[in-house]
Design a protein around this motif. Structure first.
Motif, PDB file in Angstrom:
ATOM      1  N   ILE A 422     127.296  22.749 -54.337  1.00 50.30           N
ATOM      2  CA  ILE A 422     127.277  22.004 -55.595  1.00 50.30           C
ATOM      3  C   ILE A 422     125.832  21.755 -56.004  1.00 50.30           C
ATOM      4  CG2 ILE A 422     128.027  19.903 -56.800  1.00 50.30           C
ATOM      5  CD1 ILE A 422     130.189  19.573 -54.659  1.00 50.30           C
ATOM      6  N   ASP A 423     125.490  22.117 -57.236  1.00 48.07           N
ATOM      7  CA  ASP A 423     124.212  21.760 -57.836  1.00 48.07           C
ATOM      8  C   ASP A 423     124.490  20.745 -58.926  1.00 48.07           C
ATOM      9  OD1 ASP A 423     122.491  23.502 -56.359  1.00 48.07           O
ATOM     10  OD2 ASP A 423     123.334  25.175 -57.485  1.00 48.07           O
ATOM     11  N   VAL A 424     123.839  19.571 -58.819  1.00 49.11           N
ATOM     12  CA  VAL A 424     124.178  18.471 -59.721  1.00 49.11           C
ATOM     13  C   VAL A 424     122.931  17.655 -60.036  1.00 49.11           C
ATOM     14  CG1 VAL A 424     124.729  16.888 -57.828  1.00 49.11           C
ATOM     15  CG2 VAL A 424     125.872  16.599 -60.028  1.00 49.11           C
ATOM     16  N   GLN A 442     132.052  17.837 -44.681  1.00 52.43           N
ATOM     17  CA  GLN A 442     130.895  17.540 -43.835  1.00 52.43           C
ATOM     18  C   GLN A 442     129.650  18.126 -44.486  1.00 52.43           C
ATOM     19  OE1 GLN A 442     131.858  19.270 -40.050  1.00 52.43           O
ATOM     20  NE2 GLN A 442     133.536  17.840 -39.629  1.00 52.43           N
ATOM     21  N   VAL A 443     128.597  17.323 -44.577  1.00 50.29           N
ATOM     22  CA  VAL A 443     127.355  17.760 -45.222  1.00 50.29           C
ATOM     23  C   VAL A 443     126.626  18.747 -44.317  1.00 50.29           C
ATOM     24  CG1 VAL A 443     125.152  17.036 -46.204  1.00 50.29           C
ATOM     25  CG2 VAL A 443     127.147  15.553 -46.418  1.00 50.29           C
ATOM     26  N   LEU A 444     126.261  19.910 -44.893  1.00 43.94           N
ATOM     27  CA  LEU A 444     125.499  20.919 -44.156  1.00 43.94           C
ATOM     28  C   LEU A 444     124.036  20.961 -44.589  1.00 43.94           C
ATOM     29  CD1 LEU A 444     128.010  23.927 -44.239  1.00 43.94           C
ATOM     30  CD2 LEU A 444     127.711  22.238 -42.426  1.00 43.94           C
ATOM     31  N   LYS A 445     123.800  20.779 -45.884  1.00 43.52           N
ATOM     32  CA  LYS A 445     122.445  20.884 -46.410  1.00 43.52           C
ATOM     33  C   LYS A 445     122.332  20.037 -47.674  1.00 43.52           C
ATOM     34  CE  LYS A 445     120.599  25.001 -46.323  1.00 43.52           C
ATOM     35  NZ  LYS A 445     120.279  26.412 -46.705  1.00 43.52           N
ATOM     36  N   MET A 446     121.141  19.472 -47.883  1.00 41.45           N
ATOM     37  CA  MET A 446     120.930  18.628 -49.054  1.00 41.45           C
ATOM     38  C   MET A 446     119.451  18.660 -49.404  1.00 41.45           C
ATOM     39  SD  MET A 446     122.019  14.624 -49.407  1.00 41.45           S
ATOM     40  CE  MET A 446     121.738  13.695 -50.898  1.00 41.45           C
ATOM     41  N   GLY A 447     119.146  18.907 -50.661  1.00 39.26           N
ATOM     42  CA  GLY A 447     117.749  18.965 -51.072  1.00 39.26           C
ATOM     43  C   GLY A 447     117.611  19.396 -52.513  1.00 39.26           C
ATOM     44  N   LYS A 448     116.368  19.479 -52.976  1.00 37.67           N
ATOM     45  CA  LYS A 448     116.074  19.897 -54.344  1.00 37.67           C
ATOM     46  C   LYS A 448     116.280  21.401 -54.497  1.00 37.67           C
ATOM     47  CE  LYS A 448     114.445  16.282 -56.684  1.00 37.67           C
ATOM     48  NZ  LYS A 448     114.971  15.910 -57.999  1.00 37.67           N
ATOM     49  N   LYS A 449     116.775  21.814 -55.692  1.00 36.12           N
ATOM     50  CA  LYS A 449     116.915  23.242 -55.974  1.00 36.12           C
ATOM     51  C   LYS A 449     115.545  23.913 -55.988  1.00 36.12           C
ATOM     52  CE  LYS A 449     119.410  26.810 -57.219  1.00 36.12           C
ATOM     53  NZ  LYS A 449     120.422  27.390 -56.362  1.00 36.12           N
ATOM     54  N   THR A 456     119.978  18.408 -57.664  1.00 43.94           N
ATOM     55  CA  THR A 456     120.086  18.331 -56.209  1.00 43.94           C
ATOM     56  C   THR A 456     121.036  19.418 -55.729  1.00 43.94           C
ATOM     57  OG1 THR A 456     119.718  15.942 -56.240  1.00 43.94           O
ATOM     58  CG2 THR A 456     120.717  16.862 -54.259  1.00 43.94           C
ATOM     59  N   HIS A 457     120.644  20.116 -54.673  1.00 49.35           N
ATOM     60  CA  HIS A 457     121.448  21.195 -54.104  1.00 49.35           C
ATOM     61  C   HIS A 457     122.185  20.654 -52.881  1.00 49.35           C
ATOM     62  CE1 HIS A 457     122.516  25.351 -53.156  1.00 49.35           C
ATOM     63  NE2 HIS A 457     122.167  25.116 -51.903  1.00 49.35           N
ATOM     64  N   LEU A 458     123.519  20.707 -52.892  1.00 46.70           N
ATOM     65  CA  LEU A 458     124.339  20.169 -51.815  1.00 46.70           C
ATOM     66  C   LEU A 458     125.226  21.264 -51.242  1.00 46.70           C
ATOM     67  CD1 LEU A 458     125.517  17.007 -53.776  1.00 46.70           C
ATOM     68  CD2 LEU A 458     123.797  17.000 -51.979  1.00 46.70           C
TER      69      LEU A 458
END
Length: 628
Positions: A422-424, A442-449, A456-458
């Motif tokens: 998801i990009d939001v 479950q969260v695998l990765k999270m950060g700026k595109k 935010t890239h999720l």
């Protein structure tokens, strides 16, 4: 001066791999136009008046802006060295739900163009299809497309592609990939991000340089693997595939080997090779080339056309298993037969049987009764496209709630798990985390595109069943700003129960025409799915309740007429616009005891049991059974 090459040396078979909406169809159109085989007006005519959509020839493909069915074309090209080549370009679907198409057509290719958006970078479907290509040893030529975008970040995207290839286990040969920077819309391609030449010749040159000639055994007896089935009203079934040994000749006597090893001796009636976007008749097709064969029956996906005197089956194409199944059944509602031409279970069964011949990722089994079929596919879009095609062909049917296909290993139950990306925008990040967290993700990765992006890239690992209905809720929670993609990761033990729908529904209490008077009076009960004037019947879902339980409402009640003049303006009922529900939105919305009724002109939701008394009786019976 041109030097025509002969045989396999003059051929290049290339698959085009890209995520949805990264521009591969537009790029192919430009290559066709610039090769000189078609004028721009001819391309527009072939595309039905819609420039840039030649390969998307199906109505659903044009409406949705995606590629569903694989096609291929041939481009005649004279290289800078003066040699003549024929490049077979194979356009593949970009959505994971059509992976059955992807797996088949990659067997016809010897290399691939990996098309990546200059801003978005590699996406989940890019990963899915690329993984299939690497498994077959296809080295990618990376094309960074849409380089003319003001927010393009080509250097970062190339690094992301490199990282993706490492994640997929690519060897050193695969990691040493060439890069081309292009704009399919503007019609240029260059070896540097800054270059702006007048054409896309560099892509064709890279194909000649990097993609090997077709491999095969030209001196062995005939062997051809059927990867696609076309159909013509005039000649019947047309087998399309690649010659992997020997050659195929017109009027040749051949052995057709089915997937179970059964052999029938037949004769080829007509033989075609590909030229531009069409086919031309030929007497012989050499090893490594693609062709279309007419006159064979029975013939199907995965069949082998072999030499009659020494039949050998070709290698089989491994197809991933379905992840979702649904119940297809006869429409037994009060409006059955009013809008469709094909309403019987026999007609539905024949149509599903016909679909199985060309869709290798589909599975059809008998249901609990003679009027039901259990249909399994690769995802909700895969099954939704099938249902929409049935609808447009004049069928009426009802379908049940999508269910995930579970399997057992060592006595343990496993369910499919998917990678959700998801990009939001930052301000909606918490809303997304809350929605997804409630569905056992479950969260695998999270950060700026990117360093300059406000998105935010999720990335999440999430059960496939939790994705049902999630997209529409994410779009509502983010005001339409969320970019959502997913692809299958594998199978895991179930993570627990998930409540997919928190609200109940409003059910019509009787048949008739919905009135503004009654709907205005029920306005505070929830949101309607029908409009004043729509015909409804008892047990039809007419709206969503604002509370968690189902309620029965009368939406056909009319205002009583009297001979007394009203002092106010109570006859001017104001009804809020209803919530428009697409076919896929309805499939995501329904619960276990509900159905979607599909006809050529209408899509309705209803309870399996239409009468309230029957539903109460069933509820009491279920409660008693649970106590026992």
């Amino acid at each position: 001066m041109s030097h025509p090459l002969r045989g396999q040396a003059a051929l290049r078979n290339v698959a085009i791999i890209a995520h949805v909406d990264h521009g591969k169809t537009t790029l192919v159109d430009q290559l066709l136009y610039q090769s000189g085989q078609y004028r721009e007006a001819e391309l527009d005519k072939l595309a039905g008046g819609q420039h840039g959509l030649v390969f998307d020839s199906n109505d659903l493909e044009r409406e949705r802006g995606i590629t569903i069915f694989s096609k291929n074309c041939a481009i005649g090209y004279e290289s800078l060295a003066g040699d003549r080549y024929r490049i077979n370009l194979i356009d593949t679907p970009g959505h994971a739900d059509f992976g059955g198409e992807v797996e088949r057509v990659l067997t016809m290719a010897d290399g691939c163009l990996l098309l990546v958006d200059a801003f978005e970078g590699p996406m989940p479907q890019t990963r899915f299809v690329l993984q299939k290509a690497l498994a077959q040893g296809l080295k990618p030529i990376v094309v960074i497309n849409k380089i003319d975008r003001p927010d393009s970040r080509p250097d970062e995207v190339v690094t992301e592609v490199f990282d993706l290839l490492i994640d997929l286990g690519a060897d050193d040969h695969m990691l040493d990939f060439p890069v081309v920077y292009a704009s399919g819309k503007q019609g240029f391609a260059s070896l540097t991000p800054e270059g702006r030449p007048a054409d896309m010749r560099v892509i064709l040159e890279k194909i000649i340089e990097e993609v090997p000639p077709p491999h095969g055994e030209p001196d062995e007896p005939t062997q051809m693997l059927v990867t696609t089935i076309d159909y013509s009203d005039y000649v019947g079934r047309i087998a399309v595939g690649r010659v992997i040994a020997g050659a195929v000749s017109d009027r040749q006597r051949v052995a057709v080997i089915d997937r179970d090893g059964g052999i029938t001796k037949q004769e080829i009636a007509q033989l075609f090779t590909f030229d531009g976007l069409g086919k031309i008749k030929t007497d012989r097709v050499e090893c490594g080339d693609l062709c279309a064969v007419v006159g064979l029956d029975p013939i199907g996906m995965g069949y082998t056309i072999a030499a009659a005197e020494s039949p050998r089956p070709a290698y089989a194409v491994k197809i991933d298993e379905p992840t979702l199944h649904m119940l297809f059944r006869v429409n037994d509602g009060p409006f059955a037969g009013r809008e469709g031409d094909h309403v019987t279970s026999r007609k539905i069964g024949e149509r599903l049987e016909r679909e199985l011949r060309s869709d290798v990722a589909l599975r059809v089994e008998p249901g609990d009764t003679m009027e039901q079929y259990r249909v399994a596919g690769r995802g909700l879009m895969h099954l939704g496209i099938l249902i929409e095609n049935l609808r447009r062909e004049g069928f009426e049917l009802c379908v049940g709630k999508p269910q995930v296909v579970t399997k057992y290993e060592d006595g343990k139950k496993l369910e499919p798990v998917e990678l959700l990306v998801i990009d939001v925008p930052e301000e909606f990040e918490n809303a997304v985390m809350s929605l997804v967290g409630d569905r056992r993700a479950q969260v695998l990765k999270m950060g700026k595109k990117s360093s300059t992006s406000s998105y935010t890239h999720l990335e999440f690992s999430i059960p496939s069943r939790s994705l049902i209905g999630l997209r529409s809720r994410l779009l509502a929670a983010t005001q339409g700003n969320a970019i959502v993609h997913h692809t299958v990761l594998g199978y895991e033990p179930p993570r627990g129960a998930v409540n997919l729908r928190s609200n109940g529904v409003m059910l019509a209490s009787e048949a008739g025409q919905a009135t503004a008077y009654s709907m205005d009076a029920l306005d505070d009960r929830g949101v309607f799915f029908v409009r004043p004037g729509d015909q409804v019947y008892e047990g039809q879902i007419v709206g969503e309740n604002c509370k968690s339980d189902d309620i029965v409402v009368n939406v056909v009640k009319a205002k009583k007429l009297t001979n007394m003049r009203a002092s106010g303006k109570d006859d001017n009922a104001q009804v809020r616009p209803p919530r428009d529900m697409s076919l896929e939105a309805c499939l995501e919305y329904i619960d276990d005891d509900e159905l979607v009724e599909i006809t050529p002109t209408s899509i309705r939701m209803r309870k399996v049991m239409l009468k309230e008394a029957d539903r109460r009786r069933e509820s009491r019976r279920s409660a008693s059974a649970s106590l026992v």
